[in-house]
Scaffold this motif. Structure first.
Motif, PDB file in Angstrom:
ATOM      1  N   UNK A  25      -0.853  59.210  60.223  1.00 17.08           N
ATOM      2  CA  UNK A  25      -1.192  58.304  58.992  1.00 17.08           C
ATOM      3  C   UNK A  25      -0.032  57.222  59.191  1.00 17.08           C
ATOM      4  N   UNK A  26      -0.559  56.305  58.501  1.00 16.84           N
ATOM      5  CA  UNK A  26       0.419  55.040  58.164  1.00 16.84           C
ATOM      6  C   UNK A  26       0.201  54.541  57.112  1.00 16.84           C
ATOM      7  N   UNK A  27       1.400  54.308  56.135  1.00 15.08           N
ATOM      8  CA  UNK A  27       1.556  53.309  55.360  1.00 15.08           C
ATOM      9  C   UNK A  27       2.064  52.075  55.564  1.00 15.08           C
ATOM     10  N   UNK A  28       1.628  50.901  55.140  1.00 13.07           N
ATOM     11  CA  UNK A  28       2.039  49.634  55.484  1.00 13.07           C
ATOM     12  C   UNK A  28       1.713  48.727  54.483  1.00 13.07           C
ATOM     13  N   UNK A  29       2.266  47.245  54.728  1.00 12.64           N
ATOM     14  CA  UNK A  29       2.314  46.361  53.485  1.00 12.64           C
ATOM     15  C   UNK A  29       1.680  44.842  54.361  1.00 12.64           C
ATOM     16  N   UNK A  30       0.499  44.567  53.945  1.00 11.56           N
ATOM     17  CA  UNK A  30      -0.109  43.235  54.408  1.00 11.56           C
ATOM     18  C   UNK A  30       0.168  42.058  53.534  1.00 11.56           C
ATOM     19  N   UNK A  81       7.184  44.050  58.877  1.00 12.32           N
ATOM     20  CA  UNK A  81       8.198  44.717  59.700  1.00 12.32           C
ATOM     21  C   UNK A  81       9.394  45.135  59.026  1.00 12.32           C
ATOM     22  N   UNK A  82      10.183  45.868  59.510  1.00 13.87           N
ATOM     23  CA  UNK A  82      11.367  46.053  58.928  1.00 13.87           C
ATOM     24  C   UNK A  82      12.225  44.779  59.116  1.00 13.87           C
ATOM     25  N   UNK A  83      12.140  43.982  60.188  1.00 15.53           N
ATOM     26  CA  UNK A  83      12.936  42.627  60.248  1.00 15.53           C
ATOM     27  C   UNK A  83      12.430  41.569  59.289  1.00 15.53           C
ATOM     28  N   UNK A  84      11.055  41.759  58.892  1.00 14.83           N
ATOM     29  CA  UNK A  84      10.857  40.701  57.916  1.00 14.83           C
ATOM     30  C   UNK A  84      11.325  41.034  56.619  1.00 14.83           C
ATOM     31  N   UNK A 119      13.416  57.824  65.767  1.00 16.00           N
ATOM     32  CA  UNK A 119      12.289  57.645  66.468  1.00 16.00           C
ATOM     33  C   UNK A 119      10.981  57.567  65.805  1.00 16.00           C
ATOM     34  N   UNK A 120      11.248  57.843  64.750  1.00 11.71           N
ATOM     35  CA  UNK A 120      10.047  58.258  63.572  1.00 11.71           C
ATOM     36  C   UNK A 120       9.180  56.542  63.410  1.00 11.71           C
ATOM     37  N   UNK A 121       8.098  56.762  63.188  1.00  8.16           N
ATOM     38  CA  UNK A 121       7.249  55.603  62.928  1.00  8.16           C
ATOM     39  C   UNK A 121       7.624  55.291  61.512  1.00  8.16           C
ATOM     40  N   UNK A 122       7.947  54.179  60.902  1.00  4.74           N
ATOM     41  CA  UNK A 122       8.299  53.789  59.793  1.00  4.74           C
ATOM     42  C   UNK A 122       7.311  53.408  58.802  1.00  4.74           C
ATOM     43  N   UNK A 123       7.131  54.108  57.718  1.00  6.83           N
ATOM     44  CA  UNK A 123       6.001  53.846  56.649  1.00  6.83           C
ATOM     45  C   UNK A 123       6.618  52.687  55.593  1.00  6.83           C
ATOM     46  N   UNK A 130       5.816  51.039  51.730  1.00 10.94           N
ATOM     47  CA  UNK A 130       5.099  50.790  50.472  1.00 10.94           C
ATOM     48  C   UNK A 130       6.053  50.082  49.356  1.00 10.94           C
ATOM     49  N   UNK A 131       5.575  49.176  48.634  1.00 15.93           N
ATOM     50  CA  UNK A 131       6.304  48.490  47.691  1.00 15.93           C
ATOM     51  C   UNK A 131       5.478  48.432  46.326  1.00 15.93           C
ATOM     52  N   UNK A 132       6.242  47.960  45.347  1.00 10.97           N
ATOM     53  CA  UNK A 132       5.895  47.642  44.160  1.00 10.97           C
ATOM     54  C   UNK A 132       6.687  46.668  43.243  1.00 10.97           C
ATOM     55  N   UNK A 133       6.666  46.317  42.110  1.00 10.73           N
ATOM     56  CA  UNK A 133       7.486  45.287  41.470  1.00 10.73           C
ATOM     57  C   UNK A 133       8.846  45.617  41.225  1.00 10.73           C
ATOM     58  N   UNK A 134       9.338  46.815  41.600  1.00  9.21           N
ATOM     59  CA  UNK A 134      10.716  47.280  41.506  1.00  9.21           C
ATOM     60  C   UNK A 134      11.467  47.538  42.727  1.00  9.21           C
ATOM     61  N   UNK A 135      10.867  48.054  43.830  1.00  7.18           N
ATOM     62  CA  UNK A 135      11.360  48.601  44.875  1.00  7.18           C
ATOM     63  C   UNK A 135      10.641  48.638  46.199  1.00  7.18           C
ATOM     64  N   UNK A 136      10.982  48.783  47.304  1.00  4.97           N
ATOM     65  CA  UNK A 136      10.308  48.857  48.789  1.00  4.97           C
ATOM     66  C   UNK A 136      10.783  50.324  48.989  1.00  4.97           C
ATOM     67  N   UNK A 137       9.730  50.881  49.369  1.00  7.00           N
ATOM     68  CA  UNK A 137       9.949  52.507  49.822  1.00  7.00           C
ATOM     69  C   UNK A 137       9.843  52.694  51.553  1.00  7.00           C
ATOM     70  N   UNK A 138      10.704  52.992  52.180  1.00  4.95           N
ATOM     71  CA  UNK A 138      10.677  53.302  53.438  1.00  4.95           C
ATOM     72  C   UNK A 138      10.561  54.980  53.692  1.00  4.95           C
ATOM     73  N   UNK A 139       9.448  55.154  54.616  1.00  2.78           N
ATOM     74  CA  UNK A 139       9.323  56.590  54.647  1.00  2.78           C
ATOM     75  C   UNK A 139       9.358  56.780  56.238  1.00  2.78           C
ATOM     76  N   UNK A 140       9.780  57.990  56.542  1.00  4.39           N
ATOM     77  CA  UNK A 140       9.924  58.425  57.976  1.00  4.39           C
ATOM     78  C   UNK A 140       9.729  59.903  57.999  1.00  4.39           C
ATOM     79  N   UNK A 141       9.677  60.601  59.244  1.00  2.00           N
ATOM     80  CA  UNK A 141       9.402  62.120  59.242  1.00  2.00           C
ATOM     81  C   UNK A 141      10.620  62.284  60.194  1.00  2.00           C
TER      82      UNK A 141
END
Length: 477
Positions: free
Chosen positions: A143-148, A157-160, A176-180, A182-193
């Motif tokens: 699975x993957x969570x991402x922002x467009x 991407x993280x560098x953006x 080495x985990x895939x970065x997930x 998500x964001x809202x009007x207060x924060x951005x959430x970085x997920x990983x395994x």
């Protein structure tokens, strides 16, 4: 002839309405659900697709197609159909055959986000096989969570999002985990395994402001901009006519101000958020304090505006609205007077006269709330200096928060002190004693007149290594 023209107009309006509906559907998240039975050699596999995505963005579809089907197609449906064609046979679902086979599920879900700025997405793939008892056993789960970003037509991407130093720090955390993301009007959430478990870190926009790139700050409209530099200024919904109508009903001329002949200008500043919400409403220092309360109340109660835009993106915009209060005599020479307000462009609006305030009533909320002279910092200093930790409570390790209710009178004095949340008799007594001995406050005001106001103040007693500490009060009403 006239009848025909009228029918033509009706048909044209119907076609236009249909066109707008179709366009609205195309611009929103498109739903696509399908289930097929495929054969791979002697194995039958039930393949299920459950998609909800924005069809109008080719780069979005290309990213999803590559992620799920390893094909850079600008059409998710086409990529899915091409995937089905890799099997030996495609047919409709068959329960008997499925009992002895496997299943694959593809999921695309639009999670949320302002649909003209950015979109949060989830894509997932699950492969299952059936054991001898007909129960599902997960064989593969990706699975993957991402922002467009809609304006830039790209996946973030993280560098953006973060400056280089922060990117290195986050990469060290996720390894080495895939970065997930998500964001809202207060924060951005970085997920990983990590160690087989899903983890996440939240980066609040205000707390990590210095770590974000200028590009990301612009995307989330972190900085408030002046209305003079936006491409499209914020606007009261319905335009100036609607705002005039609103102000004529919501702003009242304070009775005491009219009786004393007080007139003058109140300059109100506020922020129109990217969703049109009104916030940070304040009035500049003015000699016309009797007129401020009703003005602030009307602005704070406004419904959402049409937001301002810069480079096509809704942004937070700092606005000002000067309102001048005027008392005019009628032309017929009698003693009656008109209470008016005037806007910056000279537009005059007649407003109602405020009602006489009941001086005996204790209000819960008023236009101008009472305050400790010198503000919260002075109140905290007063409590730290005057609260004495009861010895018996200290010796027995008793601590906690005592909540006190009281009334701030018209002259600022404190009365009716009551404990509404008790911790211990000794702590309750000390908190009440200090509140009763407070100096006079700035009284609350309604329609320009001082009124009695109910107030709630928590006082926290805390022990720390044998020493007493008083926590700064939190105001609530």
């Amino acid at each position: 002839m006239k009848r025909k023209s009228f029918v033509d107009i009706i048909l044209l309006l119907v076609m236009l309405a249909i066109s707008l509906c179709v366009r609205a559907q195309e611009e929103g998240a498109k739903t696509f659900k399908i289930q097929k039975l495929v054969r791979d050699g002697n194995n039958y596999i039930a393949v299920k697709a459950d998609f909800a995505y924005h069809k109008q963005y080719p780069e979005l579809q290309k990213f999803i197609s590559k992620r799920l089907f390893k094909e850079e197609s600008t059409s998710v449906e086409e990529a899915f159909n091409n995937y089905l064609k890799t099997f030996d046979e495609i047919s409709e679902p068959d329960i008997e055959k499925r009992t002895y086979g496997q299943s694959e599920s593809f999921k695309i879900e639009y999670i949320g986000g302002p649909e003209e700025i950015y979109l949060n997405y989830f894509v997932g793939y699950t492969k299952k096989r059936l054991d001898g008892n007909g129960k599902d056993m997960v064989k593969k789960n990706l699975f993957r969570n991402f922002i467009y970003d809609i304006q830039k037509n790209k996946i973030l991407s993280l560098t953006d999002v973060f400056k280089s130093d922060k990117v290195e720090e986050i990469n060290a955390i996720v390894e080495k985990s895939t970065v997930q993301m998500m964001m809202d009007d207060k924060c951005i959430i970085i997920g990983y395994k990590k160690n087989g478990k899903q983890q996440e870190v939240k980066y609040n926009y205000n707390a990590y402001k210095e770590d974000f790139t200028d590009y990301f700050k612009h995307l989330i409209a972190m900085e408030e901009v002046d209305e003079a530099i936006v491409d499209v200024k914020p606007e009261f919904k319905g335009g100036m006519t609607a705002m005039i109508d609103y102000l004529s009903k919501q702003v009242e001329y304070p009775l005491t101000a009219m009786e004393k002949g007080i007139q003058g200008r109140v300059l109100v500043s506020f922020v129109v958020g990217r969703d049109g919400t009104i916030s940070n409403v304040v009035a500049s220092a003015s000699d016309n304090q009797a007129l401020v309360g009703t003005t602030l109340s009307a602005i704070r109660s406004m419904r959402k505006w049409n937001p301002g835009r810069k480079d096509g993106i809704p942004v937070k915009v700092k606005c000002t609205l000067p309102i001048t209060f005027i008392i005019e005599s009628d032309n017929d020479g009698d003693q009656s007077k008109k209470t008016m307000i005037s806007l910056e462009d000279g537009t005059k609006i007649q407003i109602p006269l405020g009602k006489k305030v009941d001086e005996d009533k204790a209000f819960d909320v008023v236009e101008q709330m009472p305050s400790f002279i010198g503000g919260d910092a002075a109140l905290m200093k007063y409590l730290n200096k005057n609260v004495k930790y009861p010895v018996i409570a200290e010796e027995n390790g008793i601590q906690g928060r005592v909540v006190i209710n009281f009334i701030v009178e018209c002259d600022g004095s404190i009365t009716n002190v009551k404990v509404t949340r008790s911790v211990d008799p000794s702590l309750d007594k000390e908190a009440a004693r200090v509140i009763k001995s407070m100096p006079k406050w700035n009284p609350g005001k309604q329609n320009g007149s001082a009124v009695r106001v109910k107030f709630t103040l928590p006082v926290t007693f805390r022990l720390d290594n044998g020493k007493t500490a008083k926590k700064a009060p939190l105001r609530s009403n």
